[in-house]
Design a protein around this motif. Structure first.
Motif, PDB file in Angstrom:
ATOM      1  N   MET A   1       1.047   9.896  -6.655  1.00 41.98           N
ATOM      2  CA  MET A   1       1.396   8.663  -7.337  1.00 41.98           C
ATOM      3  C   MET A   1       2.555   7.956  -6.628  1.00 41.98           C
ATOM      4  N   LYS A   2       3.541   8.752  -6.187  1.00 44.05           N
ATOM      5  CA  LYS A   2       4.693   8.174  -5.517  1.00 44.05           C
ATOM      6  C   LYS A   2       4.281   7.483  -4.214  1.00 44.05           C
ATOM      7  N   SER A   3       3.346   8.072  -3.491  1.00 45.27           N
ATOM      8  CA  SER A   3       2.901   7.463  -2.228  1.00 45.27           C
ATOM      9  C   SER A   3       2.138   6.163  -2.474  1.00 45.27           C
ATOM     10  N   LYS A   4       1.420   6.077  -3.600  1.00 44.58           N
ATOM     11  CA  LYS A   4       0.712   4.835  -3.922  1.00 44.58           C
ATOM     12  C   LYS A   4       1.694   3.715  -4.255  1.00 44.58           C
ATOM     13  N   ILE A   5       2.773   4.050  -4.928  1.00 45.13           N
ATOM     14  CA  ILE A   5       3.791   3.057  -5.256  1.00 45.13           C
ATOM     15  C   ILE A   5       4.476   2.570  -3.979  1.00 45.13           C
ATOM     16  N   ILE A   6       4.797   3.510  -3.100  1.00 45.44           N
ATOM     17  CA  ILE A   6       5.422   3.142  -1.824  1.00 45.44           C
ATOM     18  C   ILE A   6       4.476   2.272  -1.007  1.00 45.44           C
ATOM     19  N   TYR A   7       3.191   2.636  -0.984  1.00 47.31           N
ATOM     20  CA  TYR A   7       2.202   1.846  -0.256  1.00 47.31           C
ATOM     21  C   TYR A   7       2.083   0.446  -0.855  1.00 47.31           C
ATOM     22  N   ASN A  10       5.180  -1.612   0.063  1.00 40.15           N
ATOM     23  CA  ASN A  10       5.109  -2.000   1.469  1.00 40.15           C
ATOM     24  C   ASN A  10       4.046  -3.064   1.693  1.00 40.15           C
ATOM     25  N   PHE A  11       2.934  -2.969   0.961  1.00 40.08           N
ATOM     26  CA  PHE A  11       1.875  -3.965   1.077  1.00 40.08           C
ATOM     27  C   PHE A  11       2.367  -5.320   0.584  1.00 40.08           C
ATOM     28  N   LEU A  12       3.115  -5.326  -0.519  1.00 43.01           N
ATOM     29  CA  LEU A  12       3.679  -6.581  -1.027  1.00 43.01           C
ATOM     30  C   LEU A  12       4.697  -7.165  -0.043  1.00 43.01           C
ATOM     31  N   TRP A  13       5.531  -6.302   0.529  1.00 44.91           N
ATOM     32  CA  TRP A  13       6.503  -6.783   1.510  1.00 44.91           C
ATOM     33  C   TRP A  13       5.799  -7.330   2.744  1.00 44.91           C
ATOM     34  N   THR A  14       4.745  -6.660   3.190  1.00 45.99           N
ATOM     35  CA  THR A  14       3.961  -7.141   4.327  1.00 45.99           C
ATOM     36  C   THR A  14       3.331  -8.492   4.004  1.00 45.99           C
ATOM     37  N   LEU A  66       8.505  -5.086  11.125  1.00 47.24           N
ATOM     38  CA  LEU A  66       7.751  -4.015  11.779  1.00 47.24           C
ATOM     39  C   LEU A  66       7.605  -2.725  10.977  1.00 47.24           C
ATOM     40  N   PRO A  67       8.650  -2.198  10.342  1.00 48.04           N
ATOM     41  CA  PRO A  67       8.457  -0.925   9.633  1.00 48.04           C
ATOM     42  C   PRO A  67       7.384  -0.983   8.548  1.00 48.04           C
ATOM     43  N   SER A  68       7.407  -2.014   7.727  1.00 43.63           N
ATOM     44  CA  SER A  68       6.409  -2.101   6.655  1.00 43.63           C
ATOM     45  C   SER A  68       5.014  -2.383   7.213  1.00 43.63           C
ATOM     46  N   ASN A  69       4.933  -3.214   8.259  1.00 45.63           N
ATOM     47  CA  ASN A  69       3.627  -3.478   8.869  1.00 45.63           C
ATOM     48  C   ASN A  69       3.036  -2.214   9.470  1.00 45.63           C
ATOM     49  N   ILE A  70       3.832  -1.470  10.180  1.00 38.90           N
ATOM     50  CA  ILE A  70       3.345  -0.230  10.787  1.00 38.90           C
ATOM     51  C   ILE A  70       2.916   0.748   9.706  1.00 38.90           C
ATOM     52  N   TYR A  71       3.707   0.881   8.646  1.00 37.53           N
ATOM     53  CA  TYR A  71       3.363   1.790   7.552  1.00 37.53           C
ATOM     54  C   TYR A  71       2.040   1.405   6.905  1.00 37.53           C
ATOM     55  N   VAL A  72       1.889   0.129   6.587  1.00 33.08           N
ATOM     56  CA  VAL A  72       0.658  -0.327   5.920  1.00 33.08           C
ATOM     57  C   VAL A  72      -0.558  -0.144   6.824  1.00 33.08           C
ATOM     58  N   PHE A  73      -0.436  -0.514   8.095  1.00 33.13           N
ATOM     59  CA  PHE A  73      -1.577  -0.394   8.995  1.00 33.13           C
ATOM     60  C   PHE A  73      -1.944   1.061   9.254  1.00 33.13           C
ATOM     61  N   LEU A  77      -5.427   2.630   8.076  1.00 28.64           N
ATOM     62  CA  LEU A  77      -6.266   3.215   9.113  1.00 28.64           C
ATOM     63  C   LEU A  77      -6.691   4.628   8.733  1.00 28.64           C
ATOM     64  N   GLY A  78      -5.843   5.340   7.996  1.00 25.03           N
ATOM     65  CA  GLY A  78      -6.185   6.681   7.527  1.00 25.03           C
ATOM     66  C   GLY A  78      -7.342   6.679   6.544  1.00 25.03           C
ATOM     67  N   LYS A  79      -7.580   5.575   5.880  1.00 21.15           N
ATOM     68  CA  LYS A  79      -8.695   5.475   4.943  1.00 21.15           C
ATOM     69  C   LYS A  79     -10.005   5.165   5.638  1.00 21.15           C
ATOM     70  N   GLY A  80      -9.938   4.676   6.866  1.00 20.64           N
ATOM     71  CA  GLY A  80     -11.126   4.334   7.640  1.00 20.64           C
ATOM     72  C   GLY A  80     -10.885   3.077   8.448  1.00 20.64           C
TER      73      GLY A  80
END
Length: 116
Positions: A1-7, A10-14, A66-73, A77-80
């Protein structure tokens, strides 16, 4: 759950970075090229200061984007590989929406930033 919130954060910031990208790009471009006060105005000795401020603005923008963009991408990418198109298309769409809303279209954006 915590990773989904962080994602999600980061997606909103991106998304915010994508929306503000044309404005930041124009601002940084005009500062780095020394045309921050307009193309018809000669900055003279202020040109060096304008270029330095533009370089500092570019570093700040990279540090914020860059940090949030790299994290989101990477997470996407891990999902497919097919899911990677979603943030790319969203990034482009938000940048285009920003140009349409804030500048009134591509023609006026090119005229304001690149003096075309």
């Amino acid at each position: 759950m915590k990773s989904k919130i962080i994602y999600c954060l980061n997606f909103l910031w991106t998304g915010f970075i994508a929306f503000s990208f044309p404005i930041c790009f124009g601002w940084i471009f005009l500062d780095i090229t020394g045309n921050s006060k307009g193309y018809s105005y000669d900055l003279g000795p202020e040109k060096d200061v304008s270029i330095m401020i533009g370089c500092i603005e570019l570093l700040i923008w990279f540090a914020l984007a860059l940090p949030s963009n790299i994290y989101v991408f990477r997470k996407t990418l891990g999902k497919g590989k097919a899911y990677l198109l979603i943030p790319i298309v969203l990034y482009i769409a938000l940048a285009v929406i920003c140009v349409m809303i804030t500048h009134g279209g591509w023609a006026s954006y090119e005229k304001e930033v690149f003096n075309v």
